[in-house]
Scaffold this motif. Structure first.
Motif, PDB file in Angstrom:
ATOM      1  N   CYS A 140     -28.790 -38.236 -38.348  1.00 55.68           N
ATOM      2  CA  CYS A 140     -27.818 -37.262 -38.847  1.00 55.68           C
ATOM      3  C   CYS A 140     -26.639 -37.196 -37.877  1.00 55.68           C
ATOM      4  CB  CYS A 140     -28.451 -35.874 -38.955  1.00 55.68           C
ATOM      5  SG  CYS A 140     -30.016 -35.815 -39.848  1.00 55.68           S
ATOM      6  N   SER A 141     -25.479 -36.825 -38.395  1.00 56.33           N
ATOM      7  CA  SER A 141     -24.300 -36.789 -37.520  1.00 56.33           C
ATOM      8  C   SER A 141     -24.355 -35.634 -36.536  1.00 56.33           C
ATOM      9  CB  SER A 141     -23.028 -36.692 -38.360  1.00 56.33           C
ATOM     10  OG  SER A 141     -22.867 -35.390 -38.900  1.00 56.33           O
ATOM     11  N   ASP A 142     -25.102 -34.559 -36.878  1.00 55.44           N
ATOM     12  CA  ASP A 142     -25.221 -33.377 -36.031  1.00 55.44           C
ATOM     13  C   ASP A 142     -23.831 -32.776 -35.814  1.00 55.44           C
ATOM     14  OD1 ASP A 142     -26.383 -31.419 -34.520  1.00 55.44           O
ATOM     15  OD2 ASP A 142     -27.034 -32.708 -32.884  1.00 55.44           O
ATOM     16  N   TYR A 143     -23.243 -32.961 -34.649  1.00 60.40           N
ATOM     17  CA  TYR A 143     -21.950 -32.368 -34.342  1.00 60.40           C
ATOM     18  C   TYR A 143     -20.817 -33.388 -34.308  1.00 60.40           C
ATOM     19  CZ  TYR A 143     -23.303 -34.285 -29.809  1.00 60.40           C
ATOM     20  OH  TYR A 143     -23.724 -35.138 -28.808  1.00 60.40           O
ATOM     21  N   ARG A 144     -21.130 -34.698 -34.565  1.00 60.33           N
ATOM     22  CA  ARG A 144     -20.118 -35.748 -34.395  1.00 60.33           C
ATOM     23  C   ARG A 144     -20.172 -36.729 -35.569  1.00 60.33           C
ATOM     24  NH1 ARG A 144     -20.135 -40.579 -30.697  1.00 60.33           N
ATOM     25  NH2 ARG A 144     -17.956 -41.148 -30.422  1.00 60.33           N
TER      26      ARG A 144
ATOM     27  N   HIS B 136     -27.447 -33.541 -42.004  1.00 61.36           N
ATOM     28  CA  HIS B 136     -27.225 -32.407 -41.096  1.00 61.36           C
ATOM     29  C   HIS B 136     -25.967 -32.656 -40.279  1.00 61.36           C
ATOM     30  CE1 HIS B 136     -28.921 -29.132 -38.313  1.00 61.36           C
ATOM     31  NE2 HIS B 136     -27.756 -29.500 -37.780  1.00 61.36           N
ATOM     32  N   GLY B 137     -24.884 -32.036 -40.721  1.00 60.34           N
ATOM     33  CA  GLY B 137     -23.639 -32.088 -39.962  1.00 60.34           C
ATOM     34  C   GLY B 137     -23.045 -30.687 -39.904  1.00 60.34           C
ATOM     35  N   ASP B 138     -22.897 -30.140 -38.707  1.00 57.24           N
ATOM     36  CA  ASP B 138     -22.380 -28.777 -38.590  1.00 57.24           C
ATOM     37  C   ASP B 138     -20.937 -28.742 -38.085  1.00 57.24           C
ATOM     38  OD1 ASP B 138     -22.578 -29.267 -35.852  1.00 57.24           O
ATOM     39  OD2 ASP B 138     -24.358 -28.023 -35.579  1.00 57.24           O
ATOM     40  N   ASP B 139     -20.233 -29.874 -38.185  1.00 54.50           N
ATOM     41  CA  ASP B 139     -18.867 -29.940 -37.678  1.00 54.50           C
ATOM     42  C   ASP B 139     -17.899 -29.064 -38.458  1.00 54.50           C
ATOM     43  OD1 ASP B 139     -19.783 -32.219 -39.406  1.00 54.50           O
ATOM     44  OD2 ASP B 139     -17.632 -32.488 -39.670  1.00 54.50           O
ATOM     45  N   VAL B 140     -18.285 -28.627 -39.659  1.00 61.72           N
ATOM     46  CA  VAL B 140     -17.396 -27.739 -40.408  1.00 61.72           C
ATOM     47  C   VAL B 140     -17.114 -26.460 -39.623  1.00 61.72           C
ATOM     48  CG1 VAL B 140     -19.265 -26.554 -41.679  1.00 61.72           C
ATOM     49  CG2 VAL B 140     -16.960 -26.720 -42.672  1.00 61.72           C
ATOM     50  N   GLU B 141     -18.059 -26.053 -38.776  1.00 56.82           N
ATOM     51  CA  GLU B 141     -17.854 -24.844 -37.975  1.00 56.82           C
ATOM     52  C   GLU B 141     -16.642 -24.980 -37.053  1.00 56.82           C
ATOM     53  OE1 GLU B 141     -21.545 -24.316 -35.933  1.00 56.82           O
ATOM     54  OE2 GLU B 141     -22.502 -23.307 -37.637  1.00 56.82           O
ATOM     55  N   ARG B 142     -16.424 -26.182 -36.522  1.00 58.70           N
ATOM     56  CA  ARG B 142     -15.282 -26.376 -35.625  1.00 58.70           C
ATOM     57  C   ARG B 142     -13.972 -26.473 -36.405  1.00 58.70           C
ATOM     58  NH1 ARG B 142     -19.164 -29.341 -33.536  1.00 58.70           N
ATOM     59  NH2 ARG B 142     -18.389 -31.342 -34.281  1.00 58.70           N
ATOM     60  N   HIS B 143     -14.044 -26.794 -37.688  1.00 59.21           N
ATOM     61  CA  HIS B 143     -12.841 -26.758 -38.514  1.00 59.21           C
ATOM     62  C   HIS B 143     -12.482 -25.313 -38.870  1.00 59.21           C
ATOM     63  CE1 HIS B 143     -12.262 -31.074 -39.138  1.00 59.21           C
ATOM     64  NE2 HIS B 143     -13.580 -31.179 -39.201  1.00 59.21           N
ATOM     65  N   VAL B 144     -13.500 -24.470 -39.043  1.00 56.89           N
ATOM     66  CA  VAL B 144     -13.251 -23.057 -39.321  1.00 56.89           C
ATOM     67  C   VAL B 144     -12.763 -22.323 -38.074  1.00 56.89           C
ATOM     68  CG1 VAL B 144     -14.303 -20.882 -40.065  1.00 56.89           C
ATOM     69  CG2 VAL B 144     -14.939 -23.007 -41.204  1.00 56.89           C
ATOM     70  N   PHE B 145     -13.377 -22.651 -36.919  1.00 57.69           N
ATOM     71  CA  PHE B 145     -13.007 -22.038 -35.648  1.00 57.69           C
ATOM     72  C   PHE B 145     -12.700 -23.138 -34.625  1.00 57.69           C
ATOM     73  CE2 PHE B 145     -15.299 -18.369 -37.402  1.00 57.69           C
ATOM     74  CZ  PHE B 145     -14.455 -17.329 -37.053  1.00 57.69           C
ATOM     75  N   PRO B 146     -11.495 -23.731 -34.659  1.00 50.06           N
ATOM     76  CA  PRO B 146     -11.167 -24.757 -33.664  1.00 50.06           C
ATOM     77  C   PRO B 146     -11.135 -24.202 -32.242  1.00 50.06           C
ATOM     78  CG  PRO B 146      -9.251 -24.184 -34.986  1.00 50.06           C
ATOM     79  CD  PRO B 146     -10.422 -23.545 -35.630  1.00 50.06           C
TER      80      PRO B 146
END
Length: 377
Positions: A299-303, A59-69
């Protein structure tokens, strides 16, 4: 080409052993206490650093911050995934389950359209450095989200499904006021109607249970594991367990985590929780769960970089047990029996970690191919 990674502290499932690992093709072929007598085509000196299996992030949702920095700054999806891929391997993660939010939340730049696009791009992620999979986060309080996830399950491009209930009265929100305060704080859309959003999410409990049953049945029929998210009580855990859910993801209380463990479910929590010494939301502390023997996976979660750091947080447990939470245990939870361990026959997904002064990923191998390195050695 045969490669020997020598002079390493190898973290096996049961011990830390000084020795060498032999790689041929994309597999580990031997683990030896010293260099093998044959002369390999390539020898890498690990310089006494730890050699771990490639980290597996469920579970890593950091891709969202790559799509919307930034809230109004949209990066093309392919470019965002490529940047996320590089950050993934730099964190020592070789198998990444992108936690894609299948929901309509414009104030958080989340939409079903973006979820479908990410799912498609992840499924077609040839040529990337790491191994990428889609983890579909299903908001059971929203009928459109449920139907979209069901179609994704049927399409075969999803490897893990988690059940969310971000609704008034759900695990994260005691009432409508707390729900509206949470979503009114966003900054993604100026004309956000949080009242209408709360009303749309506020469906009857019996409806959510029926949707949960449908999603679990379809996912299990497709061979896809299912997790429940933010379980709050033992009763919550028992209910989803009866449906066939095998993973309790981010349980918010000790009672929920311990009941999940008693039932033989996998308990997964955030590595940032362990590294920073507590939950951002004042939920269950990961160290408390570990002390109660109710923590299986991190899980990395957001980091992303928190995953390797968490393995080296001293919880009083042996290092192989801590490493297993980010390697073997997540692999077992989703049925990936070809990775997560430094053993002959497994995929040569490997990470060299220098533990001092803080855990630093030095080299990463995916299928025997070096994809990341710090320094010239």
């Amino acid at each position: 080409m045969a490669t020997v990674i020598a002079n390493a502290r190898i973290v096996t499932p049961t011990a830390v052993e000084r020795g060498s690992v032999v790689v041929e093709g994309d597999r580990i072929t031997a683990v030896a206490p010293s260099d093998p007598p044959e002369h390999p085509e390539r020898r890498i000196d690990a310089d006494g650093n730890y050699l771990l299996p490639g980290l597996i992030d469920l579970h890593g949702d950091d891709v969202e911050r790559h799509v919307f920095p930034r809230p109004e700054a949209r990066v093309p999806t392919d470019e965002a995934l490529a940047a996320c891929d590089r950050a993934t391997v730099a964190a020592g993660i070789t198998t990444k389950f992108h936690a894609v939010a299948f929901e309509e939340t414009p104030d958080e730049n989340r939409s079903l359209h973006l979820a479908r696009e990410l799912r498609d791009r992840i499924a077609d992620a040839d040529g990337q450095l790491a191994r990428h999979r889609c983890h579909a986060r299903c908001e059971v309080s929203d009928a459109d989200c449920v139907e979209t996830v069901l179609r994704a399950v049927d399409g075969g491009d999803v490897s893990l499904v988690s059940l969310m209930n971000h609704a008034p009265g759900g695990a994260q929100f005691d009432d409508v006021d707390s729900f509206e305060r949470r979503y009114a704080d966003g900054s993604g859309t100026a004309d956000w109607d949080v009242d209408a959003f709360a009303e749309r999410r506020d469906c009857d409990e019996s409806v959510r249970r029926e949707r949960t049953k449908r999603v679990v049945e379809r996912a299990r029929a497709a061979g896809i594991p299912v997790a429940s998210h933010d379980d709050e009580t033992a009763e919550d855990v028992e209910r989803v367990h009866r449906h066939g859910v095998a993973i309790s993801e981010f349980p918010t209380t000790a009672a929920a985590a311990e009941r999940a463990s008693d039932l033989g479910m996998t308990t997964a929590m955030g590595a940032p929780n362990l590294v920073r010494g507590g939950s951002l939301w004042d939920n269950l502390d990961a160290r408390t769960a570990a002390a109660a023997d109710a923590l299986d996976v991190l899980c990395s979660d957001y980091r992303p970089e928190s995953l390797v750091s968490a393995a080296f947080v001293d919880t009083g447990e042996p290092l192989p047990e801590r490493v297993a939470r980010v390697t073997a245990a997540p692999a077992d939870a989703v049925g990936l029996d070809d990775r997560g361990r430094v053993e002959p026959g497994t995929l040569a997904d490997l990470v060299l970690v220098d533990p001092t002064p803080r855990p630093t990923v030095r080299r990463v191998f995916v299928g025997g191919r070096e994809v990341y390195r710090i320094g010239s050695r």
